[in-house]
Each structure stands twice: as C-alpha cells, then as structure tokens.
Design a protein around this motif. Sequence first.
Motif, PDB file in Angstrom:
ATOM      1  N   UNK A 294       0.802  -1.218   0.000  1.00 34.86           N
ATOM      2  CA  UNK A 294       0.000   0.000   0.000  1.00 34.86           C
ATOM      3  C   UNK A 294       0.843   1.280   0.000  1.00 34.86           C
ATOM      4  N   UNK A 295       1.969   1.350   0.757  1.00 34.14           N
ATOM      5  CA  UNK A 295       2.770   2.578   0.722  1.00 34.14           C
ATOM      6  C   UNK A 295       3.289   2.895  -0.674  1.00 34.14           C
ATOM      7  N   UNK A 296       3.612   1.871  -1.450  1.00 34.47           N
ATOM      8  CA  UNK A 296       4.107   2.109  -2.806  1.00 34.47           C
ATOM      9  C   UNK A 296       3.005   2.724  -3.661  1.00 34.47           C
ATOM     10  N   UNK A 297       1.804   2.182  -3.590  1.00 37.62           N
ATOM     11  CA  UNK A 297       0.683   2.754  -4.335  1.00 37.62           C
ATOM     12  C   UNK A 297       0.402   4.180  -3.868  1.00 37.62           C
ATOM     13  N   UNK A 298       0.516   4.397  -2.561  1.00 39.86           N
ATOM     14  CA  UNK A 298       0.242   5.722  -2.018  1.00 39.86           C
ATOM     15  C   UNK A 298       1.262   6.752  -2.481  1.00 39.86           C
ATOM     16  N   UNK A 299       2.430   6.303  -2.888  1.00 38.65           N
ATOM     17  CA  UNK A 299       3.446   7.201  -3.420  1.00 38.65           C
ATOM     18  C   UNK A 299       2.957   7.901  -4.677  1.00 38.65           C
ATOM     19  N   UNK A 300       2.182   7.187  -5.475  1.00 43.84           N
ATOM     20  CA  UNK A 300       1.755   7.698  -6.777  1.00 43.84           C
ATOM     21  C   UNK A 300       0.291   8.116  -6.819  1.00 43.84           C
ATOM     22  N   UNK A 301      -0.520   7.504  -5.963  1.00 45.27           N
ATOM     23  CA  UNK A 301      -1.961   7.761  -5.976  1.00 45.27           C
ATOM     24  C   UNK A 301      -2.421   8.125  -4.561  1.00 45.27           C
ATOM     25  N   UNK A 302      -3.345   9.047  -4.467  1.00 48.10           N
ATOM     26  CA  UNK A 302      -3.754   9.588  -3.174  1.00 48.10           C
ATOM     27  C   UNK A 302      -4.619   8.591  -2.400  1.00 48.10           C
TER      28      UNK A 302
ATOM     29  N   UNK B  67       7.345  15.981  15.500  1.00 48.73           N
ATOM     30  CA  UNK B  67       7.207  16.541  14.154  1.00 48.73           C
ATOM     31  C   UNK B  67       7.031  15.368  13.197  1.00 48.73           C
ATOM     32  N   UNK B  68       5.797  14.922  13.008  1.00 44.50           N
ATOM     33  CA  UNK B  68       5.563  13.683  12.256  1.00 44.50           C
ATOM     34  C   UNK B  68       6.037  13.747  10.810  1.00 44.50           C
ATOM     35  N   UNK B  69       6.403  12.604  10.291  1.00 45.16           N
ATOM     36  CA  UNK B  69       6.746  12.491   8.872  1.00 45.16           C
ATOM     37  C   UNK B  69       5.475  12.578   8.043  1.00 45.16           C
ATOM     38  N   UNK B  70       5.542  13.312   6.943  1.00 43.22           N
ATOM     39  CA  UNK B  70       4.412  13.380   6.013  1.00 43.22           C
ATOM     40  C   UNK B  70       4.573  12.373   4.886  1.00 43.22           C
ATOM     41  N   UNK B  71       5.811  12.277   4.354  1.00 38.83           N
ATOM     42  CA  UNK B  71       6.006  11.395   3.199  1.00 38.83           C
ATOM     43  C   UNK B  71       7.469  11.010   3.044  1.00 38.83           C
TER      44      UNK B  71
END
Length: 326
Positions: free
Chosen positions: A207-215, A237-241
């Motif tokens: 899922x993280x890989x798909x989320x890289x390209x698609x919202x 200070x959370x990570x966003x991406x």
Amino acid sequence: MKNGKFVISLDFETHWGFFDNKSLDNCRSQLLNTELVINRLLEESQQHNLSITFATVGMLFAKDKTDITRYIPEIKPKYNNIALDAYELLDNISDKDNSIYFTQDLVKKIDKDPLHEVGTHTFCHYYCYEKGQSAEDFKADLTSAIMIANDLNIATKSIVFPRNQVQNSYLDICANLGIETYRGNCWFNFNFASKKSIFKEFGLVALPVFDTYFNISGSNSFKLEDFNSKNATIINIPASRFLRPFNPKLKMIESLKINRIKRAMTKAAKRNEVYHLWWHPHNFANNIEENFNNFLKIVKHYNELKNKYNFESITMEKLGKNFKES
C-alpha cells in the motif's frame, strides 16, 4: 503558526542502517556515492536557501574503527535477533571500507553550514521495537551518540528513530538527555512502522508504494498543535512522506509521485501547516541525476510557495523552538 513550514529530514546511516538486509558487496558502489550525494545536497540547499536536518548514526561521527572504541557503551542492545547487532559488523570492517562506516569530516562539513542541523539517528542504528532490548540499553546507546557528537562540538537536539520505530516510553529518556524534537509517524506511516500494523495483518504491505503515486492516505500535512501541547518536553514533528528514489521500471509514472508531493506542499502552504519530507542520502546514490532532477522539481515548487504564501524551510530543531516560543 503564521506561515506554513517545510521540513526535510534525512536518515544519514550508510550501511549501518541495513547491514542485516544487504551485504556490503551488494551495495558498495552505491554507498561510496553517498558523500557525493550529500555534497550536492549541500550545494543545492545553499543555492535555494533550503534547510535540512541530517539525522546521523553516531558511528559515522568517528574517524575510524579505533576512534569509535572510545564511545561504545558498556550496555549494548540485547536483541534476541543477533543479526541486528551492529557491534558484530564493527569487528569485520576492513580498512578499505573505512570511508563507508566512518564519515567524521563529512559530518563536520554539514555542521558548519548554518542552514542545516545535525541530529541523531541513535549510536548504532538502535531498534526500539526489537525483543530483548530495554530502556536501559536505549539510554546507554543514546548517551554514546550524544557524547561523540559533543566531542565534535555538535549539540544534537533532534532524533529520528531508526526504521521509524518510535517507542513512546523512551521519549522521556530522550528529553532528559537534551533532545528537543523527534520525527513521529502520521497515522498512515505509523501503521507500517508498527509490528502490529493492521495493514500487515491484512497483507497490504504494498500500500505505501501505491500511495506514493496515488492519493490513498491524503496529504499528511498537519498542524503541530494537533500533536503537541505547549508544555511538551519533546516536540513531535511527524513524517508526512518518504521520497522514494527514482525507479527506472516506474519511469512513466514518476511525475505522479512528484505531483503528489507538490500538491501536499501547496496544501500545507495555504493552510499554514507543516509538510515533512524524508529519505536517506543513499537513496539518491543510484540514478543520481534522475533523483536530483526530482528533488529540484520539489525545490522549485517550494520556492514558488515561499514567494506566494511565505512557505518556510526550517530544521526540526528550529521548528520545535518556534512552536514552544509561539
């Protein structure tokens, strides 16, 4: 906050960060390019007035294997999985690979640049979720990381937990040792950092890989007050991406990845929120030109947002201080 903030944090770890997954023979050329990548990042950041937090493994502060022995803690992490023991790796480093495991001159160079911050990534790339280790082990490790930095006149005020394994019960230890900020996880990243992730449970590890390209997860920009109180001893200070490196096999959809980041940055700038991008310097060390091409597209967009909305590049340490003083 009166304006949006753009945070970049880099996990500077070289082979210390993944020796349990990949042998040096399989990544030596990539890791030898890491210094080139960091030098170029320093040049580009100067040109564009961009700040970066370099969360650096404590071992990298040393000159060589002899130098590091002065800082090895008496209490070492007692992982049940001995394959994670960095001290076993230390014993097997050859002189020809010294520059991969010990980068004191490069750490000093980063620290001299007033735009940037040298934070800690623990001393031995410590894993807070692993069975066998304890709070006592962690405190000893972090103490060594702070000590070796102090001996170079570097005051480490921010921590990035290796593999994003944020152990909330260890945050007081960090604060008591002078750490002021840490990179936490947004809801989506937390699910993948956690060993009890519902995504892993249901087999959705891609899922993280798909989320890289698609919202899928949204922008993950945020307001600091949603994660922190003004009297917090250490600021989250959370990570966003995660900025995934260029993949030749996915070249045709590379623009989707960059546009996804740019849209999230725009949202943060418009709403006076924080957008926190992260990656590892060695991620850029293969396909260097393609990775920097992507990076410069992000930087160009940042400059546009700075001019239009006063979007501000800032280190983790300075953002934490600003929040407490506001």
